[in-house]
Design a protein around this motif. Structure first.
Motif, short mmCIF file in Angstrom:
data_model
loop_
_atom_site.label_atom_id
_atom_site.label_comp_id
_atom_site.label_asym_id
_atom_site.label_seq_id
_atom_site.Cartn_x
_atom_site.Cartn_y
_atom_site.Cartn_z
N THR A 226 -73.99 51.57 1.87
CA THR A 226 -73.43 51.83 2.88
C THR A 226 -72.68 50.58 4.09
OG1 THR A 226 -73.31 54.40 3.32
CG2 THR A 226 -71.94 52.53 5.21
N ILE A 227 -72.18 49.33 4.26
CA ILE A 227 -72.58 48.75 4.96
C ILE A 227 -71.70 48.46 6.29
CG2 ILE A 227 -70.77 46.19 5.14
CD1 ILE A 227 -73.10 46.71 2.60
N GLY A 228 -71.00 49.41 6.84
CA GLY A 228 -70.73 50.27 7.86
C GLY A 228 -69.25 49.49 8.84
N THR A 229 -69.47 48.86 9.39
CA THR A 229 -68.24 47.59 9.92
C THR A 229 -67.77 46.91 9.43
OG1 THR A 229 -69.75 46.97 11.32
CG2 THR A 229 -68.75 49.10 12.54
N TYR A 230 -68.88 46.19 8.47
CA TYR A 230 -68.42 44.67 8.02
C TYR A 230 -68.38 43.84 9.22
CZ TYR A 230 -66.73 48.08 3.92
OH TYR A 230 -65.73 48.84 3.40
N GLU A 231 -68.97 44.24 9.93
CA GLU A 231 -68.77 42.81 10.78
C GLU A 231 -69.15 41.69 11.06
OE1 GLU A 231 -71.75 44.36 14.37
OE2 GLU A 231 -69.97 45.01 14.08
N LYS A 232 -70.62 41.90 10.20
CA LYS A 232 -71.46 40.67 9.80
C LYS A 232 -71.16 39.64 8.92
CE LYS A 232 -76.03 42.35 11.07
NZ LYS A 232 -77.01 42.89 11.95
N LEU A 233 -70.39 39.98 7.64
CA LEU A 233 -69.65 39.98 6.87
C LEU A 233 -68.76 38.44 6.83
CD1 LEU A 233 -67.58 42.44 4.99
CD2 LEU A 233 -69.80 41.32 4.63
N GLN A 234 -68.87 37.79 6.28
CA GLN A 234 -67.88 36.16 6.37
C GLN A 234 -66.68 36.40 6.54
OE1 GLN A 234 -69.91 34.72 2.45
NE2 GLN A 234 -68.76 33.38 2.91
N GLU A 235 -65.40 35.32 7.32
CA GLU A 235 -64.54 35.77 6.98
C GLU A 235 -63.91 36.84 6.01
OE1 GLU A 235 -63.22 37.03 10.12
OE2 GLU A 235 -64.15 37.20 10.99
N SER A 236 -64.06 35.61 5.31
CA SER A 236 -63.54 35.71 3.72
C SER A 236 -63.65 36.96 2.99
CB SER A 236 -64.38 34.54 2.51
OG SER A 236 -64.75 34.05 3.29
N LEU A 237 -64.99 37.44 2.92
CA LEU A 237 -65.08 38.86 2.09
C LEU A 237 -64.41 39.78 3.35
CD1 LEU A 237 -68.82 38.03 1.35
CD2 LEU A 237 -66.32 39.02 -0.14
N LYS A 238 -64.61 39.64 4.83
CA LYS A 238 -63.75 40.50 5.64
C LYS A 238 -62.16 40.24 4.91
CE LYS A 238 -65.92 40.08 10.36
NZ LYS A 238 -65.79 39.65 11.21
N PHE A 239 -61.43 39.42 5.47
CA PHE A 239 -59.95 39.64 4.64
C PHE A 239 -59.47 39.75 3.04
CE2 PHE A 239 -56.44 36.58 2.13
CZ PHE A 239 -55.67 37.31 2.70
N ILE A 240 -60.93 39.79 1.99
CA ILE A 240 -60.16 40.22 0.59
C ILE A 240 -60.87 41.66 1.15
CG2 ILE A 240 -61.46 40.38 -1.79
CD1 ILE A 240 -62.37 37.57 -1.16
N ILE A 241 -62.11 42.29 1.58
CA ILE A 241 -61.59 43.86 1.90
C ILE A 241 -60.25 44.26 2.82
CG2 ILE A 241 -63.09 45.76 3.16
CD1 ILE A 241 -65.67 43.90 2.45
N LYS A 242 -60.14 44.15 3.30
CA LYS A 242 -58.98 44.43 3.89
C LYS A 242 -57.85 44.75 3.01
CE LYS A 242 -55.93 44.10 8.38
NZ LYS A 242 -55.88 42.67 9.80
N GLN A 243 -57.77 43.22 2.32
CA GLN A 243 -56.19 43.83 1.20
C GLN A 243 -56.34 44.45 0.11
OE1 GLN A 243 -53.48 41.16 1.13
NE2 GLN A 243 -54.21 41.12 3.04
N GLN A 244 -58.14 44.70 0.27
CA GLN A 244 -58.37 45.50 -1.27
C GLN A 244 -59.23 46.73 -1.58
OE1 GLN A 244 -58.62 42.37 -4.66
NE2 GLN A 244 -60.85 42.54 -4.25
N GLY A 245 -60.37 46.60 -0.68
CA GLY A 245 -61.53 48.13 -0.35
C GLY A 245 -62.43 47.37 -1.46
N THR A 246 -63.04 48.72 -1.26
CA THR A 246 -64.67 47.54 -1.96
C THR A 246 -64.16 49.06 -2.74
OG1 THR A 246 -66.00 48.86 -0.35
CG2 THR A 246 -65.42 46.78 -0.44
N VAL A 247 -65.48 49.51 -4.07
CA VAL A 247 -65.25 50.61 -4.56
C VAL A 247 -66.82 50.87 -3.90
CG1 VAL A 247 -65.85 51.03 -6.81
CG2 VAL A 247 -64.20 49.44 -6.97
#
Length: 162
Positions: free
Chosen positions: A109-130
């Motif tokens: 469980t990663i949580g809010t994704y706030e520590k992720l780099q912006e590019s990964l946040k963008f991909i998560i927002k587009q398609q989510g995670t498994v």
């Protein structure tokens, strides 16, 4: 399409107790389910890139010959100050060149994704995670579990040779 691999696997390569499970997952569970049971061909750093090869160019070539890029999201990967070269290339291929699709596997469980780099946040927002919801068990999941069905959904279709 000139591709050799169905997916190139990107995972944290530091040796910690958390990484022990991730390495077990990458080297044992994923090949058992995706290669042996589902017929996919994975490219895994440390298994398919050979000693003596120029690592940077080998990573780039293997990614170019892969239909998908799989990133295992862990706290270790997120909190790492220097992002691995393979992660940089994967994000570039996905976001800038748009020629390779990415599959994000949330291994804890990663949580809010706030520590992720912006590019990964963008991909998560587009398609989510498994999300991997199993406890860190020695016994791998069934290939028919919800997790593996979701992974297979994002994988390229299996090519039928006549």
């Amino acid at each position: 399409d000139g591709k050799i691999y169905d997916a190139y696997v990107i995972y944290p390569k530091n040796h910690t107790s958390e990484a022990n499970f991730v390495e077990y997952f990458v080297y044992q569970i994923m090949p058992d389910i995706l290669e042996s049971k589902c017929g996919y061909k994975l490219c895994i750093y440390g298994r398919d890139i050979y000693p003596g090869e120029d690592t940077a160019s080998a990573i780039e070539k293997r990614m170019q010959k892969s239909r998908r890029l799989i990133i295992l999201l862990t706290h270790q990967l997120i909190n790492c100050k220097e992002h691995a070269y393979d992660q940089h290339i994967a994000l570039y291929n996905t976001l800038i060149q748009s020629d390779t699709k990415m599959i994000l596997l949330e291994m804890e469980t990663i949580g809010t994704y706030e520590k992720l780099q912006e590019s990964l946040k963008f991909i998560i927002k587009q398609q989510g995670t498994v999300k991997w919801k199993e406890k860190h068990t020695v016994c791998p999941q069934s290939s028919n579990s919800k997790f593996w069905k979701q992974v297979r959904y994002h994988m390229p279709p299996r090519l039928k040779f006549s």
